[in-house]
Design a protein around this motif. Structure first.
Motif, mmCIF file in Angstrom:
data_model
loop_
_atom_site.group_PDB
_atom_site.id
_atom_site.type_symbol
_atom_site.label_atom_id
_atom_site.label_comp_id
_atom_site.label_asym_id
_atom_site.label_seq_id
_atom_site.Cartn_x
_atom_site.Cartn_y
_atom_site.Cartn_z
ATOM 1 N N CYS A 135 5.244 -3.403 8.886
ATOM 2 C CA CYS A 135 5.674 -2.393 7.918
ATOM 3 C C CYS A 135 7.127 -2.656 7.514
ATOM 4 O O CYS A 135 7.989 -2.860 8.374
ATOM 5 C CB CYS A 135 5.531 -1.000 8.520
ATOM 6 N N ARG A 182 9.195 -0.553 6.280
ATOM 7 C CA ARG A 182 10.074 0.582 6.546
ATOM 8 C C ARG A 182 10.374 0.747 8.030
ATOM 9 O O ARG A 182 11.540 0.812 8.435
ATOM 10 C CB ARG A 182 9.452 1.872 6.002
ATOM 11 N N CYS A 183 9.343 0.794 8.874
ATOM 12 C CA CYS A 183 9.559 1.104 10.287
ATOM 13 C C CYS A 183 9.385 -0.100 11.211
ATOM 14 O O CYS A 183 9.717 -0.009 12.391
ATOM 15 C CB CYS A 183 8.636 2.231 10.739
ATOM 16 N N GLN A 206 6.566 -1.407 12.288
ATOM 17 C CA GLN A 206 5.330 -1.396 13.057
ATOM 18 C C GLN A 206 4.412 -2.533 12.602
ATOM 19 O O GLN A 206 4.285 -2.810 11.412
ATOM 20 C CB GLN A 206 4.613 -0.047 12.881
ATOM 21 N N CYS A 238 0.735 2.059 6.643
ATOM 22 C CA CYS A 238 1.241 2.065 8.010
ATOM 23 C C CYS A 238 0.744 3.299 8.753
ATOM 24 O O CYS A 238 0.807 4.425 8.234
ATOM 25 C CB CYS A 238 2.771 2.026 7.992
ATOM 26 N N SER A 239 0.259 3.107 9.957
ATOM 27 C CA SER A 239 -0.246 4.223 10.756
ATOM 28 C C SER A 239 0.870 5.105 11.290
ATOM 29 O O SER A 239 0.617 6.230 11.728
ATOM 30 C CB SER A 239 -1.070 3.684 11.930
ATOM 31 N N GLU A 240 2.122 4.639 11.262
ATOM 32 C CA GLU A 240 3.246 5.411 11.781
ATOM 33 C C GLU A 240 3.953 6.209 10.703
ATOM 34 O O GLU A 240 4.240 7.396 10.868
ATOM 35 C CB GLU A 240 4.240 4.471 12.470
ATOM 36 N N CYS A 241 4.288 5.555 9.563
ATOM 37 C CA CYS A 241 5.079 6.232 8.520
ATOM 38 C C CYS A 241 4.357 6.331 7.193
ATOM 39 O O CYS A 241 4.933 6.833 6.209
ATOM 40 C CB CYS A 241 6.415 5.514 8.331
ATOM 41 N N ASN A 242 3.113 5.833 7.118
ATOM 42 C CA ASN A 242 2.294 5.890 5.913
ATOM 43 C C ASN A 242 2.863 5.072 4.759
ATOM 44 O O ASN A 242 2.462 5.246 3.616
ATOM 45 C CB ASN A 242 2.083 7.347 5.465
ATOM 46 N N ASN A 243 3.775 4.157 5.054
ATOM 47 C CA ASN A 243 4.325 3.286 4.019
ATOM 48 C C ASN A 243 3.272 2.244 3.628
ATOM 49 O O ASN A 243 2.472 1.813 4.455
ATOM 50 C CB ASN A 243 5.584 2.596 4.548
ATOM 51 N N TYR A 249 4.767 -4.096 3.105
ATOM 52 C CA TYR A 249 4.902 -4.845 4.346
ATOM 53 C C TYR A 249 5.854 -6.007 4.136
ATOM 54 O O TYR A 249 6.219 -6.365 3.015
ATOM 55 C CB TYR A 249 3.541 -5.353 4.832
#
Length: 662
Positions: free
Chosen positions: A379, A381-382, A384, A418-423, A426
């Protein structure tokens, strides 16, 4: 009476059976021939090999007669049977599993041609002293059954026919010729076809005509069977002709009654680890056979495995280095030195300048960790890791315009989030050989860029300047005259793998690549420091192996101790551990759940325990674990009346010296 080993996977039948010899085939039944024999327990005929013929038997009843002789060819040599029996006992396996690796499938046409031929002419007497080492040291070892841990000479040399090969191949070929001219055979095992091509190229120029036999998996079964038969004594007079037998790990089971030399190149390569039962490593097979036939053994390589270092420190192997000592020019770089313009911070500035200057003089090699384009996304953004929405496998890119796909299930994932921040955006984390070639092509305009990896194998390149070769580890082609410079990238990524052998493997990959450099050409190791960089820079790989061995002794890790992995259902594993309590072992780790095919899931029905024990108790541990396997195979209840006979699938797997568990 004939003693026969039957071709059956059933572990309870891993022994010799006595059969009566019918008068009609009495003259044909000799040790080594293929036969068919009744197997009463299974109610069928079984294929087998005659191990011995005698007059007495320990069986009190009437012996069942053999059914037929399949062929007069004596394909089971006595030395191969002794080796198969010893290796299988050491590994808690069956001798039949070893014999399947040792004896190719029969080809009737090839066999008839071999049976009809006469004895070959004598091998001409040639002399090729081994160059690069102290005078006569290797020759004396070959003549007297010495045992050597040989530090191979780095660099490449040109043969008389214009081919370029690694200097290690010349050394082993000259040692093998030394054995042949003394009337004995030599076996040389190499990891893969690239190494075998180099070795065969040297042997074509230095070995006596017709003395080389190649046994490897790339050949058709007919070709492999013909080469196998050429190693046997002649069918008309039983005379053995000296052979230089080359191939991969299974070549160590080749028949050679008068064996003068066994040589392994780069024994740390994982291709030497046998994936089939009884899972015997080629290094261990070589040591067993050397003891049985009292021949010379050489472990050669640019690096030293911890297993070989242990034997050196025990005094079993002699450490041999080139004279004078030849060391490539290796330049380590700090991880903070980056070249922002050309490669997005991936290539240190020193490596970038080195490549730019060397391209004017000749080809440059760039080693990378992975094939493909982009093997790992994350990702933006984060950070992940990007995972498949279907099976949670890692996402990868096949090209710059491709849709991300899963490395496990192959599914295209065009709507990833992304499963963490929905961004939904990639970034590339791990660049493969394709992406690296694309980036370096932009950084060095006017340069020819070629890729060598598993999908696009390349074995040789010419000496043209402005040629950039991007190769994955182990797929580096040989350059005519050697590379003008070598850049080793992705060192940090390679070292992130969780394995006891990760440092050994990385040092081996880097050393083998550095050995391809031209004399005086620089090798730049990007972004790696510490003991590994020091060992590579000073070309003291054996010192790193010694330090690793000392650490493993303190922790009780292999090869300081032997280990056995016991995998199966909980009840079967517990039965094996109960049997191991009666033999001297150090301790047992586990049982613990075993990861299933998907790394993110667990198979609840499978557990694994690790048994650690001293080398002196290896036979007792193997026998105890083998006994559990046999009892499990014979403990099935009889099927109900009218149902088909059968046995349940095995639920216990034992692997001694398992390289995967650590």
């Amino acid at each position: 009476m004939a003693r026969v080993v039957l071709d059956t996977p059933l572990p309870q039948l891993d022994r010799l059976f006595d059969y009566a010899i019918p008068p009609a085939i009495a003259e044909q039944v000799v040790p080594g021939v293929r036969v068919t024999a009744p197997l009463r327990a299974e109610g069928r005929l079984a294929d087998g090999l005659v191990v011995d013929v005698g007059d007495t038997t320990e069986f009190d009843g009437a012996l069942t007669p053999l059914e037929s002789v399949v062929s007069p060819a004596r394909v089971l040599a006595p030395e191969v049977w002794s080796l198969a029996r010893r290796v299988s006992d050491r590994q808690a396996g069956s001798a039949n599993d070893v014999l399947r690796l040792a004896i190719p499938r029969r080809s009737v046409a090839v066999e008839r041609k071999w049976l009809a031929q006469g004895s070959p002419r004598d091998v001409p007497q040639l002399a090729h002293p081994v160059a690069g080492y102290e005078g006569g040291l290797i020759e004396s070892a070959v003549d007297g059954g010495g045992r050597l841990a040989l530090r191979s000479l780095p660099g490449v040399v040109e043969l008389s026919d214009g081919a370029w090969v690694g200097r290690w191949a010349v050394t082993l070929a000259q040692a093998a010729v030394r054995a042949v001219i003394s009337g004995r055979s030599a076996i040389i095992a190499v990891p893969d076809y690239r190494d075998q091509e180099q070795l065969e190229a040297v042997l074509r120029t230095v070995a006596p005509a017709g003395s080389v036999a190649s046994l490897d998996a790339r050949r058709t079964n007919a070709q492999r069977y013909a080469a196998f038969l050429s190693c046997l004594p002649q069918p008309d007079d039983g005379v053995s002709t000296p052979r230089i037998i080359v191939g991969n790990r299974s070549v160590l089971y080749a028949p050679a009654a008068k064996l003068g030399l066994i040589a392994l190149y780069d024994d740390g390569d994982p291709l030497f680890a046998e994936p089939l039962a009884p899972y015997a490593h080629a290094r261990d097979v070589a040591l067993v056979r050397q003891q049985q036939q009292e021949c010379a053994v050489i472990f050669a390589g640019h690096t030293r495995t911890v297993e070989v270092q242990r034997l050196v420190e025990l005094g079993y192997l002699s450490d041999v280095a080139p004279v004078p000592l030849v060391t490539p020019k290796v330049v380590p770089t700090a991880a903070q030195q980056r070249q922002q313009a050309g490669d997005g911070g991936r290539v240190p500035s020193a490596a970038f300048r080195t490549a730019a200057e060397a391209l004017l003089a000749g080809p440059v090699l760039v080693q990378v960790a992975r094939p493909g384009y982009v093997s790992l996304l994350a990702c933006r953004r984060c950070g992940q890791a990007a995972r498949c929405t279907n099976c949670a496998g890692p996402l990868q890119l096949a090209s710059s315009h491709a849709v991300p796909s899963c490395a496990w299930c192959g599914r295209l994932v065009g709507d990833w989030a992304c499963s963490e921040c929905n961004n939904t955006t990639y970034r590339m984390v791990t660049r493969g050989s394709g992406r690296t070639a694309e980036e370096l092509g932009r950084a060095f305009p006017g340069t020819r860029v070629v890729v060598s990896d598993g999908e696009r194998p390349l074995t040789r390149v010419d000496d043209e300047p402005r040629t950039l070769v991007v190769a994955t580890r182990g797929a580096e082609p040989i350059a005519a005259g050697g590379y003008a410079a070598i850049i080793l990238l992705d060192g940090e990524r390679m070292l992130q793998r969780e394995s006891l052998h990760v440092g050994d493997d990385c040092l081996r990959w880097w050393s083998n690549a550095a050995a391809l450099a031209a004399p005086g050409a620089p090798t730049v190791l990007a972004g790696v420091g510490g003991p590994l960089a020091q060992a590579l820079t000073l070309w003291q790989q054996h010192s790193y192996a010694a330090a690793q061995l000392q650490d493993r002794r303190a922790l009780g890790f292999p090869p300081a101790l032997r280990v056995a992995s016991v995998t199966g259902r909980p009840a079967a594993v517990q039965a094996a551990l109960d049997a191991a309590e009666h033999v001297p072992i150090r301790d047992v780790l586990g049982p613990a759940p075993v990861p299933a095919d998907g790394p993110r899931t667990l198979d609840d029905d499978q557990v694994r325990a690790i048994v650690r024990f001293e080398y002196a108790h290896g036979d007792a541990v193997a026998a105890a674990l083998r006994g559990v396997i046999v009892r499990q195979a014979t403990g099935a209840r009889r099927p109900p009346a009218g149902r088909r006979r059968g046995r349940p699938a095995p639920t216990l797997r034992v692997k001694l010296d398992d390289p995967e568990i650590l």
